[in-house]
Design an enzyme around this catalytic site. Structure first.
Site, PDB file in Angstrom:
ATOM      1  NE  ARG A  51      22.838  84.201  46.706  1.00  0.00           N
ATOM      2  CZ  ARG A  51      23.200  83.256  47.581  1.00  0.00           C
ATOM      3  NH1 ARG A  51      24.446  83.042  47.829  1.00  0.00           N
ATOM      4  NH2 ARG A  51      22.293  82.519  48.208  1.00  0.00           N
ATOM      5  CB  THR A  52      18.258  89.654  47.083  1.00  0.00           C
ATOM      6  OG1 THR A  52      18.379  88.609  46.108  1.00  0.00           O
ATOM      7  CG2 THR A  52      17.523  90.828  46.470  1.00  0.00           C
ATOM      8  CE  LYS A  80       1.818  92.801  67.282  1.00  0.00           C
ATOM      9  NZ  LYS A  80       2.057  94.235  67.515  1.00  0.00           N
ATOM     10  NE  ARG A 101      13.865  87.456  47.635  1.00  0.00           N
ATOM     11  CZ  ARG A 101      15.007  86.795  47.403  1.00  0.00           C
ATOM     12  NH1 ARG A 101      15.368  85.801  48.195  1.00  0.00           N
ATOM     13  NH2 ARG A 101      15.771  87.122  46.380  1.00  0.00           N
ATOM     14  CG  HIS A 129      15.143  88.056  41.697  1.00  0.00           C
ATOM     15  ND1 HIS A 129      15.512  89.298  42.169  1.00  0.00           N
ATOM     16  CD2 HIS A 129      15.771  87.158  42.501  1.00  0.00           C
ATOM     17  CE1 HIS A 129      16.329  89.142  43.192  1.00  0.00           C
ATOM     18  NE2 HIS A 129      16.506  87.856  43.420  1.00  0.00           N
TER      19      HIS A 129
HETATM   20  N1   CP Z   1      19.916  85.200  43.890  1.00  0.00           N
HETATM   21  C1   CP Z   1      19.141  85.390  44.969  1.00  0.00           C
HETATM   22  O1   CP Z   1      18.007  85.913  44.891  1.00  0.00           O
HETATM   23  O2   CP Z   1      19.692  84.903  46.113  1.00  0.00           O
HETATM   24  P1   CP Z   1      19.083  85.068  47.558  1.00  0.00           P
HETATM   25  O3   CP Z   1      17.814  84.235  47.608  1.00  0.00           O
HETATM   26  O4   CP Z   1      20.125  84.578  48.505  1.00  0.00           O
HETATM   27  O5   CP Z   1      18.736  86.522  47.764  1.00  0.00           O
END
Ligand code: CP
Length: 303
Positions: A51-52, A80, A101, A129
């Site tokens: 999703r993100t 590396k 991320r 998040h």
């Molecule tokens: N909600 C969320 O962070 O989903 P993903 O891990 O799929 O990005």
């Protein structure tokens, strides 16, 4: 918010967060404005995501921008032995903004201090998040008509769930939020996050039984037990089936109740809940596109 990184949700004031939600309404009404045609956004995912990553990419593509990056750091020079510092220094030369991320808590903050390229934290370990938080706030506002005076239950892995940490901090900014924290003993909300609630003049209740909260809340925020954060798999096995929400459990819930989940789910919401009008988790995921468009436009100085 121009050129400002978003690492923790409280990097932005309540007024700034509300402004992003307002701009998101504009993008929901008209998501295909070509305002990013001169911009390149880097998307660096050192951890899996559906999703993100894809909602950021969809948001950027719909606005006419370009995306570079990787979905698996083993295909980059990290494999590396390149440091995060050198990776960010280099990617900054190729892009206007970096969405990142990473599994290590604090990594996004570290990245934001390397140079002036704005960083958006798309999840750093079990810490924060903030963009999920913005779409959760947007979803709450859209379904409840307000962010004040709400009873919110957080259910599941409150220890490792970074979306929970961000949203508890954000909702502590609003009037009279009543927090209902449902988790196994081993997965309670961290002390620092609970202290944030108290220091905001609000209170919380802790429970182990989900049935104790269903009838009294406006928002039921379900979460997955985060298998990947446990040092010992045996400990995960003990708690993995702690909560499974079934449709029959919602019979006496409030009419305005909405069920949120950051997703992915494993087994904590039975599929028979999906057809209940109170299930909102897929619309919630869709809201992520509009909120991320608003955030990108704000940081790039286009709104
Ligand atoms: N909600 C969320 O962070 O989903 P993903 O891990 O799929 O990005």
């Amino acid at each position: 918010m121009k050129n400002r990184s978003l690492i923790s949700i409280n990097d932005y004031s309540k007024e700034e967060l509300l402004k992003i939600l307002k701009i998101a309404e504009e993008f929901e009404a008209n998501p295909r404005q070509k305002i990013l045609s001169n911009y390149v956004i880097a998307s660096l995912f050192f951890e899996p995501s559906t999703r993100t990553r894809l909602s950021f990419e969809s948001a950027i593509n719909q606005l006419g921008g370009r995306v570079i990056g990787f979905t698996d750091s083993s295909s980059s020079s990290v494999k590396k032995g390149e440091s995060l510092r050198d990776t960010i220094e280099t990617v900054s030369l190729y892009s206007d903004l970096i969405v990142m991320r990473h599994p290590i808590e604090g990594s996004a903050r570290f990245a934001s201090e390397i140079n002036d390229t704005p960083i958006i934290n798309a999840g750093d370990g079990a810490n924060q998040h903030p963009t999920q938080c913005l779409l959760d706030m947007y979803s709450i506002q859209k379904t409840q008509g307000t962010l004040d005076n709400l009873d919110i239950a957080f259910v599941g892995d409150l220890k490792y769930g970074r979306t929970v940490h961000s949203l508890v901090i954000a909702m502590s900014m609003f009037k009279n939020t009543r927090f209902h924290l449902v988790s196994p003993e081993e997965l309670k909300l961290p002390r620092a996050v609970k202290e944030f609630i108290l220091s905001s003049g609000l209170t919380y209740e802790q429970y182990t039984d989900i049935n104790a909260v269903i009838e009294k809340v406006d928002i039921l925020y379900m979460t997955r037990i985060q298998a990947e954060r446990f040092a010992d798999p045996i400990e995960y096995e003990k708690v993995k089936n702690s909560y499974i929400l079934e449709n029959s459990m919602l019979e006496n819930s409030k009419d305005n109740l909405r069920i949120l989940h950051p997703l992915p789910r494993v087994n904590e919401i039975n599929e028979d809940v999906d057809t209940n009008d109170k299930a909102y988790y897929f619309q919630q995921a869709q809201n992520g596109v509009f909120v991320r468009q608003a955030l990108l436009a704000s940081i790039l100085g286009l709104r």
